[in-house]
Scaffold this motif. Structure first.
Motif, PDB file in Angstrom:
ATOM      1  N   VAL A 133      50.520  44.359  55.437  1.00 50.03           N
ATOM      2  CA  VAL A 133      49.589  45.477  54.203  1.00 50.03           C
ATOM      3  C   VAL A 133      50.113  45.269  52.940  1.00 50.03           C
ATOM      4  CG1 VAL A 133      48.454  47.261  53.849  1.00 50.03           C
ATOM      5  CG2 VAL A 133      48.400  46.585  56.440  1.00 50.03           C
ATOM      6  N   THR A 134      51.380  45.664  52.775  1.00 46.18           N
ATOM      7  CA  THR A 134      52.050  45.698  51.554  1.00 46.18           C
ATOM      8  C   THR A 134      51.859  44.557  50.762  1.00 46.18           C
ATOM      9  OG1 THR A 134      53.604  47.313  52.085  1.00 46.18           O
ATOM     10  CG2 THR A 134      54.116  46.120  50.119  1.00 46.18           C
ATOM     11  N   GLN A 135      52.328  43.321  51.456  1.00 46.19           N
ATOM     12  CA  GLN A 135      52.260  41.953  50.905  1.00 46.19           C
ATOM     13  C   GLN A 135      50.731  41.653  50.384  1.00 46.19           C
ATOM     14  OE1 GLN A 135      55.446  41.758  50.357  1.00 46.19           O
ATOM     15  NE2 GLN A 135      55.004  39.439  50.629  1.00 46.19           N
ATOM     16  N   GLN A 136      49.851  41.930  51.399  1.00 45.18           N
ATOM     17  CA  GLN A 136      48.125  41.604  51.199  1.00 45.18           C
ATOM     18  C   GLN A 136      47.727  42.600  49.920  1.00 45.18           C
ATOM     19  OE1 GLN A 136      45.578  42.723  54.178  1.00 45.18           O
ATOM     20  NE2 GLN A 136      44.119  41.161  53.583  1.00 45.18           N
ATOM     21  N   LEU A 137      48.259  43.564  49.542  1.00 42.27           N
ATOM     22  CA  LEU A 137      47.864  44.185  48.448  1.00 42.27           C
ATOM     23  C   LEU A 137      48.410  43.864  47.223  1.00 42.27           C
ATOM     24  CD1 LEU A 137      48.521  47.967  49.524  1.00 42.27           C
ATOM     25  CD2 LEU A 137      46.279  47.239  48.965  1.00 42.27           C
ATOM     26  N   ALA A 138      49.919  43.497  47.286  1.00 42.46           N
ATOM     27  CA  ALA A 138      50.289  42.905  46.177  1.00 42.46           C
ATOM     28  C   ALA A 138      49.599  41.259  45.812  1.00 42.46           C
ATOM     29  CB  ALA A 138      51.720  42.688  46.548  1.00 42.46           C
ATOM     30  N   GLY A 139      49.377  40.734  46.955  1.00 42.90           N
ATOM     31  CA  GLY A 139      48.604  39.171  46.958  1.00 42.90           C
ATOM     32  C   GLY A 139      47.293  39.371  46.067  1.00 42.90           C
ATOM     33  N   GLY A 140      46.756  40.339  46.549  1.00 44.87           N
ATOM     34  CA  GLY A 140      45.257  40.763  46.009  1.00 44.87           C
ATOM     35  C   GLY A 140      45.470  41.088  44.734  1.00 44.87           C
ATOM     36  N   LEU A 141      46.364  41.933  44.205  1.00 47.67           N
ATOM     37  CA  LEU A 141      46.528  42.127  42.785  1.00 47.67           C
ATOM     38  C   LEU A 141      46.747  40.816  42.084  1.00 47.67           C
ATOM     39  CD1 LEU A 141      46.267  45.152  41.379  1.00 47.67           C
ATOM     40  CD2 LEU A 141      46.158  45.061  43.644  1.00 47.67           C
ATOM     41  N   LYS A 142      47.662  40.469  42.396  1.00 54.85           N
ATOM     42  CA  LYS A 142      48.250  39.119  41.590  1.00 54.85           C
ATOM     43  C   LYS A 142      47.125  38.030  41.644  1.00 54.85           C
ATOM     44  CE  LYS A 142      52.051  35.654  41.363  1.00 54.85           C
ATOM     45  NZ  LYS A 142      53.156  35.376  42.082  1.00 54.85           N
ATOM     46  N   ALA A 143      46.290  37.995  42.470  1.00 55.20           N
ATOM     47  CA  ALA A 143      45.260  37.356  42.355  1.00 55.20           C
ATOM     48  C   ALA A 143      44.081  37.575  41.691  1.00 55.20           C
ATOM     49  CB  ALA A 143      44.622  36.687  43.815  1.00 55.20           C
ATOM     50  N   GLY A 144      43.915  38.969  41.467  1.00 57.47           N
ATOM     51  CA  GLY A 144      42.762  39.714  40.950  1.00 57.47           C
ATOM     52  C   GLY A 144      42.998  39.991  39.640  1.00 57.47           C
ATOM     53  N   LEU A 145      44.025  40.201  39.126  1.00 53.57           N
ATOM     54  CA  LEU A 145      44.279  40.492  37.619  1.00 53.57           C
ATOM     55  C   LEU A 145      43.900  39.438  36.750  1.00 53.57           C
ATOM     56  CD1 LEU A 145      47.903  42.684  38.233  1.00 53.57           C
ATOM     57  CD2 LEU A 145      45.441  43.477  37.549  1.00 53.57           C
ATOM     58  N   PRO A 146      44.079  38.306  36.930  1.00 50.33           N
ATOM     59  CA  PRO A 146      43.568  37.408  35.775  1.00 50.33           C
ATOM     60  C   PRO A 146      41.898  37.298  35.918  1.00 50.33           C
ATOM     61  CG  PRO A 146      45.247  36.180  37.273  1.00 50.33           C
ATOM     62  CD  PRO A 146      45.019  37.511  37.829  1.00 50.33           C
ATOM     63  N   LYS A 147      41.343  37.788  37.020  1.00 51.38           N
ATOM     64  CA  LYS A 147      39.922  38.001  37.216  1.00 51.38           C
ATOM     65  C   LYS A 147      39.585  39.184  36.476  1.00 51.38           C
ATOM     66  CE  LYS A 147      39.590  35.951  41.763  1.00 51.38           C
ATOM     67  NZ  LYS A 147      39.526  36.453  43.181  1.00 51.38           N
ATOM     68  N   LEU A 148      40.230  40.092  36.245  1.00 55.07           N
ATOM     69  CA  LEU A 148      40.000  41.494  35.578  1.00 55.07           C
ATOM     70  C   LEU A 148      40.059  41.026  34.005  1.00 55.07           C
ATOM     71  CD1 LEU A 148      39.509  44.313  35.412  1.00 55.07           C
ATOM     72  CD2 LEU A 148      42.041  44.648  35.604  1.00 55.07           C
ATOM     73  N   GLU A 149      41.151  40.256  33.731  1.00 55.28           N
ATOM     74  CA  GLU A 149      41.172  39.950  32.445  1.00 55.28           C
ATOM     75  C   GLU A 149      39.749  39.097  32.024  1.00 55.28           C
ATOM     76  OE1 GLU A 149      43.687  36.735  29.514  1.00 55.28           O
ATOM     77  OE2 GLU A 149      44.650  37.808  31.000  1.00 55.28           O
ATOM     78  N   ALA A 150      39.423  38.099  32.819  1.00 60.73           N
ATOM     79  CA  ALA A 150      37.964  37.388  32.469  1.00 60.73           C
ATOM     80  C   ALA A 150      37.038  38.213  32.327  1.00 60.73           C
ATOM     81  CB  ALA A 150      38.137  36.259  33.549  1.00 60.73           C
ATOM     82  N   LEU A 151      36.838  39.230  33.201  1.00 56.43           N
ATOM     83  CA  LEU A 151      35.630  40.032  33.259  1.00 56.43           C
ATOM     84  C   LEU A 151      35.680  40.958  32.004  1.00 56.43           C
ATOM     85  CD1 LEU A 151      33.152  41.778  34.588  1.00 56.43           C
ATOM     86  CD2 LEU A 151      35.136  43.122  35.318  1.00 56.43           C
ATOM     87  N   ILE A 152      36.875  41.649  31.539  1.00 55.26           N
ATOM     88  CA  ILE A 152      36.949  42.401  30.213  1.00 55.26           C
ATOM     89  C   ILE A 152      36.473  41.398  28.966  1.00 55.26           C
ATOM     90  CG2 ILE A 152      38.520  43.570  28.675  1.00 55.26           C
ATOM     91  CD1 ILE A 152      40.491  44.304  31.255  1.00 55.26           C
ATOM     92  N   LYS A 153      37.040  40.025  29.112  1.00 54.45           N
ATOM     93  CA  LYS A 153      36.812  39.325  27.986  1.00 54.45           C
ATOM     94  C   LYS A 153      35.203  38.637  28.038  1.00 54.45           C
ATOM     95  CE  LYS A 153      41.343  36.918  27.321  1.00 54.45           C
ATOM     96  NZ  LYS A 153      42.057  35.667  27.663  1.00 54.45           N
ATOM     97  N   ALA A 154      34.837  38.738  29.109  1.00 53.88           N
ATOM     98  CA  ALA A 154      33.236  38.249  29.251  1.00 53.88           C
ATOM     99  C   ALA A 154      32.397  39.517  28.752  1.00 53.88           C
ATOM    100  CB  ALA A 154      33.104  38.035  30.833  1.00 53.88           C
ATOM    101  N   GLU A 155      32.639  40.776  29.031  1.00 56.12           N
ATOM    102  CA  GLU A 155      31.917  41.873  28.490  1.00 56.12           C
ATOM    103  C   GLU A 155      32.569  42.816  27.618  1.00 56.12           C
ATOM    104  OE1 GLU A 155      29.526  43.293  31.958  1.00 56.12           O
ATOM    105  OE2 GLU A 155      30.224  41.885  33.130  1.00 56.12           O
ATOM    106  N   PRO A 156      32.948  42.402  26.687  1.00 56.78           N
ATOM    107  CA  PRO A 156      33.948  43.207  25.795  1.00 56.78           C
ATOM    108  C   PRO A 156      33.176  44.539  25.493  1.00 56.78           C
ATOM    109  CG  PRO A 156      33.269  41.434  24.663  1.00 56.78           C
ATOM    110  CD  PRO A 156      32.685  41.055  25.816  1.00 56.78           C
ATOM    111  N   ALA A 157      32.096  44.533  25.209  1.00 54.92           N
ATOM    112  CA  ALA A 157      31.356  45.965  24.820  1.00 54.92           C
ATOM    113  C   ALA A 157      31.298  46.944  26.008  1.00 54.92           C
ATOM    114  CB  ALA A 157      29.882  45.713  24.394  1.00 54.92           C
ATOM    115  N   ARG A 158      31.234  46.424  27.301  1.00 58.35           N
ATOM    116  CA  ARG A 158      31.424  47.166  28.193  1.00 58.35           C
ATOM    117  C   ARG A 158      32.686  48.271  28.670  1.00 58.35           C
ATOM    118  NH1 ARG A 158      30.786  44.866  34.377  1.00 58.35           N
ATOM    119  NH2 ARG A 158      31.280  46.761  35.608  1.00 58.35           N
ATOM    120  N   PHE A 159      33.588  47.449  27.981  1.00 59.76           N
ATOM    121  CA  PHE A 159      34.930  47.969  27.965  1.00 59.76           C
ATOM    122  C   PHE A 159      35.507  48.504  26.698  1.00 59.76           C
ATOM    123  CE2 PHE A 159      34.195  44.901  31.678  1.00 59.76           C
ATOM    124  CZ  PHE A 159      34.485  45.945  32.615  1.00 59.76           C
ATOM    125  N   GLY A 160      34.697  48.451  25.790  1.00 64.30           N
ATOM    126  CA  GLY A 160      35.071  49.267  24.510  1.00 64.30           C
ATOM    127  C   GLY A 160      35.601  48.589  23.260  1.00 64.30           C
TER     128      GLY A 160
END
Length: 161
Positions: A133-160
């Motif tokens: 479960v710990t490995q799965q959490l870490a793997g999810g974050l590692k894969a997800g953080l670039p997606k978070l970056e893309a989301l922020i860049k795609a909707e800058p006004a939403r995130f201030g």
């Protein structure tokens, strides 16, 4: 019908000593990443989360509760550390997962080029499930953080920004 969440062992700072760690550099201001962490819907775009519900009123802080759904699994999170704009850390207070304890810590650190999000997480369960479960959490974050970056860049006004 899904089983009700079971209470977990209450863990805190000391439990982070054995945590798995992941970090990601963002070329955006720290306040934008923090805003994304407060945005319940945003979590469903960068992690395999179905729904996030903040059940405590704002302002959020130590003692805040939120419910996270991952498919049929339900997790009730209780925040034990909160530094506005910089850090949020929570324990799994109860869940439908076959674990005895879990913790996640998100820190947003300003850098010259933007910011860095540092995550630490750990789960305990019967061997080898806690490790998995710990490995799965870490793997999810590692894969997800670039997606978070893309989301922020795609909707800058939403995130201030």
């Amino acid at each position: 019908m899904a089983s009700p969440p079971r209470a977990h062992k209450s863990v805190g700072e000391d439990y982070l000593a054995g945590a798995k760690r992941v970090s990601h550099a963002f070329p955006v201001p720290a306040r934008a990443v923090w805003a994304a962490l407060l945005d319940a819907d945003a979590w469903t775009h960068w992690l395999p989360i179905t729904k996030v519900t903040w059940t405590s009123p704002q302002p959020f802080g130590v003692g805040t509760i939120r419910t996270v759904e991952v498919g049929a699994a339900r997790i009730e999170e209780e925040f034990f550390a909160w530094e506005e704009g910089k850090r949020m850390a929570f324990r799994f207070a109860a869940s439908t997962l076959p674990i005895s304890a879990a913790i996640e810590d998100y820190q947003v650190i300003e850098t010259v080029t933007g910011c860095e999000l540092r995550w630490a997480g750990r789960a305990s369960a019967m061997f080898p499930l806690g490790f998995l479960v710990t490995q799965q959490l870490a793997g999810g974050l590692k894969a997800g953080l670039p997606k978070l970056e893309a989301l922020i860049k795609a909707e800058p006004a939403r995130f201030g920004i």
